[in-house]
Write a protein that holds these residues in place. Structure first.
Motif, PDB file in Angstrom:
ATOM      1  N   ASN B   2     -18.335 133.481  90.392  1.00  0.00           N
ATOM      2  CA  ASN B   2     -17.834 132.215  91.438  1.00  0.00           C
ATOM      3  C   ASN B   2     -17.563 132.226  92.731  1.00  0.00           C
ATOM      4  N   SER B   3     -18.012 131.448  93.444  1.00  0.00           N
ATOM      5  CA  SER B   3     -17.465 131.567  95.133  1.00  0.00           C
ATOM      6  C   SER B   3     -17.517 130.455  95.716  1.00  0.00           C
ATOM      7  N   VAL B   4     -17.081 130.284  97.061  1.00  0.00           N
ATOM      8  CA  VAL B   4     -16.871 129.130  97.869  1.00  0.00           C
ATOM      9  C   VAL B   4     -17.250 129.645  99.151  1.00  0.00           C
ATOM     10  N   THR B   5     -18.206 128.850 100.011  1.00  0.00           N
ATOM     11  CA  THR B   5     -18.600 129.191 101.189  1.00  0.00           C
ATOM     12  C   THR B   5     -18.438 128.045 102.120  1.00  0.00           C
ATOM     13  N   GLN B   6     -17.453 128.213 103.174  1.00  0.00           N
ATOM     14  CA  GLN B   6     -17.313 127.079 104.085  1.00  0.00           C
ATOM     15  C   GLN B   6     -17.725 127.286 105.502  1.00  0.00           C
ATOM     16  N   MET B   7     -17.859 126.382 106.117  1.00  0.00           N
ATOM     17  CA  MET B   7     -18.448 126.918 107.559  1.00  0.00           C
ATOM     18  C   MET B   7     -17.226 127.459 108.247  1.00  0.00           C
ATOM     19  N   GLU B   8     -17.797 128.237 109.403  1.00  0.00           N
ATOM     20  CA  GLU B   8     -16.713 129.045 110.084  1.00  0.00           C
ATOM     21  C   GLU B   8     -16.186 128.183 111.186  1.00  0.00           C
ATOM     22  N   ILE B  21     -16.722 118.918 107.699  1.00  0.00           N
ATOM     23  CA  ILE B  21     -16.481 120.488 107.487  1.00  0.00           C
ATOM     24  C   ILE B  21     -17.160 120.900 106.154  1.00  0.00           C
ATOM     25  N   ASN B  22     -18.283 121.660 106.158  1.00  0.00           N
ATOM     26  CA  ASN B  22     -18.993 121.771 104.888  1.00  0.00           C
ATOM     27  C   ASN B  22     -18.654 122.908 104.140  1.00  0.00           C
ATOM     28  N   CYS B  23     -18.928 122.594 102.947  1.00  0.00           N
ATOM     29  CA  CYS B  23     -18.486 123.312 101.645  1.00  0.00           C
ATOM     30  C   CYS B  23     -19.504 123.592 100.629  1.00  0.00           C
ATOM     31  N   THR B  24     -20.011 124.538 100.316  1.00  0.00           N
ATOM     32  CA  THR B  24     -20.688 124.762  99.171  1.00  0.00           C
ATOM     33  C   THR B  24     -20.182 125.875  98.007  1.00  0.00           C
ATOM     34  N   TYR B  25     -20.474 125.708  96.978  1.00  0.00           N
ATOM     35  CA  TYR B  25     -19.885 126.736  95.842  1.00  0.00           C
ATOM     36  C   TYR B  25     -21.096 127.128  94.788  1.00  0.00           C
ATOM     37  N   THR B  26     -20.615 128.209  94.266  1.00  0.00           N
ATOM     38  CA  THR B  26     -21.393 128.528  93.109  1.00  0.00           C
ATOM     39  C   THR B  26     -20.380 128.930  92.003  1.00  0.00           C
ATOM     40  N   ALA B  27     -20.717 128.412  90.734  1.00  0.00           N
ATOM     41  CA  ALA B  27     -19.763 128.333  89.545  1.00  0.00           C
ATOM     42  C   ALA B  27     -20.528 128.286  88.470  1.00  0.00           C
ATOM     43  N   THR B  28     -20.017 128.844  87.366  1.00  0.00           N
ATOM     44  CA  THR B  28     -20.560 128.309  86.015  1.00  0.00           C
ATOM     45  C   THR B  28     -19.707 127.066  85.517  1.00  0.00           C
ATOM     46  N   GLY B  95     -10.724 129.033  86.575  1.00  0.00           N
ATOM     47  CA  GLY B  95      -9.853 129.620  85.361  1.00  0.00           C
ATOM     48  C   GLY B  95      -9.756 128.645  84.265  1.00  0.00           C
ATOM     49  N   GLY B  96     -10.316 127.564  84.300  1.00  0.00           N
ATOM     50  CA  GLY B  96      -9.924 126.295  83.187  1.00  0.00           C
ATOM     51  C   GLY B  96      -8.524 126.097  83.269  1.00  0.00           C
ATOM     52  N   ALA B  97      -8.043 126.159  82.105  1.00  0.00           N
ATOM     53  CA  ALA B  97      -6.838 125.705  81.820  1.00  0.00           C
ATOM     54  C   ALA B  97      -5.701 126.627  82.685  1.00  0.00           C
ATOM     55  N   THR B  98      -6.143 127.870  82.925  1.00  0.00           N
ATOM     56  CA  THR B  98      -5.139 128.688  83.727  1.00  0.00           C
ATOM     57  C   THR B  98      -5.013 128.248  85.288  1.00  0.00           C
ATOM     58  N   ASN B  99      -5.896 127.221  85.776  1.00  0.00           N
ATOM     59  CA  ASN B  99      -5.751 126.993  86.982  1.00  0.00           C
ATOM     60  C   ASN B  99      -5.883 128.015  87.999  1.00  0.00           C
ATOM     61  N   LYS B 100      -6.832 128.855  87.862  1.00  0.00           N
ATOM     62  CA  LYS B 100      -6.927 130.028  88.911  1.00  0.00           C
ATOM     63  C   LYS B 100      -7.976 129.617  89.850  1.00  0.00           C
ATOM     64  N   LEU B 101      -7.675 129.617  91.236  1.00  0.00           N
ATOM     65  CA  LEU B 101      -8.328 129.072  92.144  1.00  0.00           C
ATOM     66  C   LEU B 101      -9.114 130.281  92.969  1.00  0.00           C
ATOM     67  N   ILE B 102     -10.268 129.844  93.477  1.00  0.00           N
ATOM     68  CA  ILE B 102     -11.219 130.650  94.423  1.00  0.00           C
ATOM     69  C   ILE B 102     -10.996 129.712  95.650  1.00  0.00           C
ATOM     70  N   PHE B 103     -10.869 130.522  96.682  1.00  0.00           N
ATOM     71  CA  PHE B 103     -10.547 129.832  98.155  1.00  0.00           C
ATOM     72  C   PHE B 103     -11.769 130.190  98.950  1.00  0.00           C
ATOM     73  N   GLY B 104     -12.331 129.148  99.927  1.00  0.00           N
ATOM     74  CA  GLY B 104     -13.013 129.776 101.006  1.00  0.00           C
ATOM     75  C   GLY B 104     -12.127 130.562 102.238  1.00  0.00           C
ATOM     76  N   THR B 105     -12.978 130.771 103.142  1.00  0.00           N
ATOM     77  CA  THR B 105     -12.281 131.625 104.109  1.00  0.00           C
ATOM     78  C   THR B 105     -11.527 130.651 105.085  1.00  0.00           C
ATOM     79  N   GLY B 106     -11.521 129.333 104.996  1.00  0.00           N
ATOM     80  CA  GLY B 106     -10.718 128.584 105.817  1.00  0.00           C
ATOM     81  C   GLY B 106     -11.554 128.136 107.055  1.00  0.00           C
ATOM     82  N   THR B 107     -11.288 126.976 107.822  1.00  0.00           N
ATOM     83  CA  THR B 107     -11.833 126.624 108.947  1.00  0.00           C
ATOM     84  C   THR B 107     -10.847 126.052 109.809  1.00  0.00           C
ATOM     85  N   LEU B 108     -10.491 126.558 110.852  1.00  0.00           N
ATOM     86  CA  LEU B 108      -9.586 125.873 111.658  1.00  0.00           C
ATOM     87  C   LEU B 108     -10.235 124.774 112.653  1.00  0.00           C
TER      88      LEU B 108
END
Lengths: 111, 113
Positions: B2-8, B21-28, B95-108
């Motif tokens: 799983n990953s998140v990519t957002q524009m710098e 602000i663009n955001c794309t993701y990879t996930a199962t 993480g489903g029910a555990t709500n674990k998040l993956i974040f992108g790197t952030g865009t200022l």
């Protein structure tokens, strides 16, 4: 309601020192989380706790331990601080609705 | 994985300009998607979310649509204000029910009057 509170706000440590970051929430949430935020890397999950008495590792757990003292409190301990642990640490909590509520952060500098 | 990519960033706009602000993701599977905002000196707060394909999340004039076919969740606002200046994070729940998040790197985002 204070929401999620963290102490301290800022801390300077020397390499090898230990410290505990405190987090408390007053929203009766089951789940709590610790993240670190580093420039250019977003937030990364260190540990989380799905309920009182349970904890589990996140993406970057090495060098850290946690304690879920009760439903309100979730502490993060650095046993022997290293410069690589210089970061901003955020605690968060959530009920069952996926929305996580974040504290204001602790800025840690390890020299 | 799983990953998140957002524009710098930084993204610098004049007040009342259009924001994307663009955001794309990879996930199962089909994770829930989020945009969080961090104002200077503060923690993150949820801006909007979408839990399934074609859902549109919206809040405070911001919108994002969950596009399964392009694995994207782009953030848009029609007319930005100086008060929108902040760092924006795209995230997914892996993480489903555990709500674990993956974040992108952030865009200022910096909005100038």
């Amino acid at each position: 309601n204070a929401g999620v509170t963290q102490t301290p706000k800022f801390q300077v440590l020397k390499t090898g020192q230990s410290m505990t970051l405190q987090c408390a929430q007053d929203m009766n949430h089951n789940s709590m989380y610790w993240y670190r935020q580093d420039p250019g890397m977003g937030l990364r999950l260190i540990y989380y706790s799905a309920s009182e008495g349970t904890t589990d590792k996140g993406e970057v757990p090495n060098g850290y331990n946690v304690s879920r003292l009760n439903k309100r409190e979730f502490s993060l301990r650095l046993e022997s601080a290293a410069p690589s642990q210089t970061s901003v640490y955020f605690c968060a909590s959530a009920r069952d609705t996926e929305t996580q509520y974040f504290g204001p952060g602790t800025r840690l500098l390890v020299l | 994985g799983n990953s998140v990519t957002q524009m710098e960033g930084p993204v610098t706009l004049s007040e009342e300009a259009f924001l994307t602000i663009n955001c794309t993701y990879t996930a199962t599977g089909y994770p829930s998607l989020f945009w969080y905002v961090q104002y200077p000196g503060e923690g993150l707060q949820l801006l909007l979310k979408a839990t399934k394909a074609d859902d549109k999340g919206s809040n405070k004039g911001f919108e994002a649509t969950y596009r399964k076919e392009t694995t994207s969740f782009h953030l848009e606002k029609g007319s930005v204000q100086v008060s929108d200046s902040a760092v924006y994070f795209c995230a997914l729940n892996y993480g489903g029910a555990t709500n674990k998040l993956i974040f992108g790197t952030g865009t200022l985002l910096a909005v100038q009057p």
